[in-house]
Motif scaffolding. Structure first.
Motif, PDB file in Angstrom:
ATOM      1  N   GLU A   1       0.835  -1.207   0.000  1.00 60.82           N
ATOM      2  CA  GLU A   1       0.000   0.000   0.000  1.00 60.82           C
ATOM      3  C   GLU A   1       0.869   1.256   0.000  1.00 60.82           C
ATOM      4  OE1 GLU A   1      -3.165   0.304  -0.385  1.00 60.82           O
ATOM      5  OE2 GLU A   1      -3.680  -1.817  -0.318  1.00 60.82           O
ATOM      6  N   LEU A   2       1.977   1.215   0.729  1.00 62.42           N
ATOM      7  CA  LEU A   2       2.910   2.344   0.740  1.00 62.42           C
ATOM      8  C   LEU A   2       3.481   2.584  -0.649  1.00 62.42           C
ATOM      9  CD1 LEU A   2       4.735   4.464   2.133  1.00 62.42           C
ATOM     10  CD2 LEU A   2       6.327   2.596   2.649  1.00 62.42           C
ATOM     11  N   ALA A   3       3.979   1.515  -1.272  1.00 62.41           N
ATOM     12  CA  ALA A   3       4.584   1.638  -2.602  1.00 62.41           C
ATOM     13  C   ALA A   3       3.553   2.079  -3.639  1.00 62.41           C
ATOM     14  CB  ALA A   3       5.214   0.305  -3.009  1.00 62.41           C
ATOM     15  N   LYS A   4       2.326   1.553  -3.519  1.00 60.23           N
ATOM     16  CA  LYS A   4       1.275   1.899  -4.481  1.00 60.23           C
ATOM     17  C   LYS A   4       0.901   3.379  -4.386  1.00 60.23           C
ATOM     18  CE  LYS A   4      -2.808   0.032  -3.890  1.00 60.23           C
ATOM     19  NZ  LYS A   4      -3.894  -0.979  -3.882  1.00 60.23           N
ATOM     20  N   ALA A   5       0.764   3.877  -3.155  1.00 58.88           N
ATOM     21  CA  ALA A   5       0.423   5.294  -2.972  1.00 58.88           C
ATOM     22  C   ALA A   5       1.530   6.193  -3.516  1.00 58.88           C
ATOM     23  CB  ALA A   5       0.186   5.577  -1.490  1.00 58.88           C
ATOM     24  N   GLN A   6       2.772   5.817  -3.265  1.00 57.52           N
ATOM     25  CA  GLN A   6       3.898   6.597  -3.774  1.00 57.52           C
ATOM     26  C   GLN A   6       3.957   6.546  -5.299  1.00 57.52           C
ATOM     27  OE1 GLN A   6       6.824   4.512  -1.429  1.00 57.52           O
ATOM     28  NE2 GLN A   6       7.110   6.234  -0.037  1.00 57.52           N
ATOM     29  N   LEU A   7       3.703   5.387  -5.863  1.00 54.36           N
ATOM     30  CA  LEU A   7       3.719   5.239  -7.324  1.00 54.36           C
ATOM     31  C   LEU A   7       2.675   6.139  -7.974  1.00 54.36           C
ATOM     32  CD1 LEU A   7       4.545   3.834  -9.972  1.00 54.36           C
ATOM     33  CD2 LEU A   7       2.894   2.032  -9.426  1.00 54.36           C
ATOM     34  N   ILE A   8       1.467   6.146  -7.429  1.00 57.37           N
ATOM     35  CA  ILE A   8       0.395   6.971  -7.994  1.00 57.37           C
ATOM     36  C   ILE A   8       0.774   8.448  -7.932  1.00 57.37           C
ATOM     37  CG2 ILE A   8      -1.982   7.736  -7.651  1.00 57.37           C
ATOM     38  CD1 ILE A   8      -2.627   4.882  -6.706  1.00 57.37           C
ATOM     39  N   PHE A   9       1.351   8.865  -6.800  1.00 56.05           N
ATOM     40  CA  PHE A   9       1.743  10.273  -6.658  1.00 56.05           C
ATOM     41  C   PHE A   9       2.825  10.650  -7.662  1.00 56.05           C
ATOM     42  CE2 PHE A   9       4.954  13.160  -4.765  1.00 56.05           C
ATOM     43  CZ  PHE A   9       4.227  14.343  -4.896  1.00 56.05           C
ATOM     44  N   TYR A  10       3.887   9.850  -7.729  1.00 52.33           N
ATOM     45  CA  TYR A  10       4.994  10.205  -8.621  1.00 52.33           C
ATOM     46  C   TYR A  10       4.591  10.090 -10.095  1.00 52.33           C
ATOM     47  CZ  TYR A  10       8.120  10.470  -4.627  1.00 52.33           C
ATOM     48  OH  TYR A  10       8.718  10.834  -3.444  1.00 52.33           O
ATOM     49  N   ALA A  11       3.681   9.154 -10.404  1.00 51.74           N
ATOM     50  CA  ALA A  11       3.194   9.044 -11.783  1.00 51.74           C
ATOM     51  C   ALA A  11       2.378  10.281 -12.161  1.00 51.74           C
ATOM     52  CB  ALA A  11       2.352   7.783 -11.933  1.00 51.74           C
ATOM     53  N   THR A  12       1.544  10.733 -11.204  1.00 52.54           N
ATOM     54  CA  THR A  12       0.755  11.953 -11.443  1.00 52.54           C
ATOM     55  C   THR A  12       1.669  13.162 -11.621  1.00 52.54           C
ATOM     56  OG1 THR A  12      -1.071  11.069 -10.123  1.00 52.54           O
ATOM     57  CG2 THR A  12      -1.048  13.446 -10.508  1.00 52.54           C
TER      58      THR A  12
END
Length: 312
Positions: free
Chosen positions: A272-283
């Motif tokens: 969940e940590l990695a997924k939230a970070q991925l979504i933010f950096y992708a955005t």
């Protein structure tokens, strides 16, 4: 060495009630622990715990250290200001605005019906997120407004237009940042801390109970060695009871440690940590990639105009 043994024998030989006997056992364990720490007990006099227990103990220690190490860093997500610049200056400004709002509204409510002028109530100051993306977005918006007011012809205000596009990108990134932090707090930080403070802590307490039980057993063995004829049978029974207690507590600790190690929650939390970070950096990457192309076009046009003007 003889002094320690005499002390343990004296404690064991006291005729005490149940609660006092519990205190005596605790004192014997403390004496045993002190002797071991001072190197006054040989290795073969220390009860060996099962290899399975020791292996699980090492793995739980590693899991606990992993939780603590990552938590030390990721704890910053509890506060959105972890990357915010010039925090103090803006806080002072906001405090002044907030005080002014409260004074105005207090006066508006309490000066009615008097001869004094009644001020008009004001709306509370808008909440401003304190993150680096929000700060960049606000700074770029203010810069674009200043440039627009100073350059009346829009065609000549390429920097102002670029700054406006840049501000728009950071507004999107700022919104994504708030969403990231909320998601991390809910789906990673809270359960990660819960695992550390509950299941891992329960296993650690069970291990402490094993340690105390092992010390009591070894203390009882030492007492048996030095017990006189009248105390031999009672001392032997104490050793047998201590052995049974250690076996029981070791089995409980093994079960609890296995439960902790088999729990899939830490992996789920990390995902969940990695997924939230991925979504933010992708955005962020998408927003900046889009605006960078537009800024580059404005930059090339401005450079061309500059070279053309220099040629004449």
């Amino acid at each position: 060495m003889d002094g320690w043994n005499k002390l343990q024998s004296s404690i064991a030989g006291l005729n005490l009630g149940q609660s006092a006997n519990k205190f005596a056992k605790g004192l014997q364990s403390s004496v045993q622990a002190t002797k071991e720490r001072l190197g006054q007990v040989s290795a073969d006099e220390i009860t060996e715990l099962p290899q399975e227990y020791k292996d699980l103990e090492a793995r739980v220690d590693a899991l606990r250290q992993t939780h603590i190490a990552l938590l030390k860093i990721t704890k910053v997500y509890d506060s959105e200001t972890y990357d915010y610049p010039t925090q103090i200056q803006e806080s002072i400004t906001e405090l002044g605005t907030s005080i002014g709002h409260n004074i105005t509204n207090f006066a508006a409510a309490n000066l009615k019906g008097t001869n004094l002028p009644t001020p008009t109530p004001t709306a509370p100051p808008e909440h401003q997120h304190k993150t680096l993306p929000h700060a960049l977005g606000r700074a770029a918006t203010q810069a674009a407004a200043v440039l627009k007011s100073s350059v009346p012809v829009e065609e000549n205000n390429k920097l102002g237009k670029a700054m406006q596009e840049y501000a728009g990108a950071w507004e999107k990134i700022a919104a994504a940042r708030v969403h990231q932090d909320e998601t991390i707090r809910q789906n990673y930080l809270q359960p990660w801390q819960t695992t550390l403070s509950t299941s891992i802590q329960v296993a650690m307490k069970a291990r402490q109970a094993v340690r105390v039980s092992r010390l009591e057993l070894d203390a009882a063995k030492q007492t048996l060695k030095t017990a006189g004829p009248t105390r031999q049978e009672a001392a032997r029974i104490d050793v047998e009871n201590a052995e049974d207690d250690l076996v029981q507590k070791t089995e409980v600790a093994i079960t609890l440690m296995k439960t902790v190690l088999e729990n899939p929650e830490p992996l789920k939390n990390l995902n969940e940590l990695a997924k939230a970070q991925l979504i933010f950096y992708a955005t962020a990457a998408e927003a900046l990639s889009s605006v960078q192309g537009e800024i580059e076009e404005l930059s090339v046009a401005a450079e061309g105009e500059y070279r053309k003007s220099r040629d004449h």
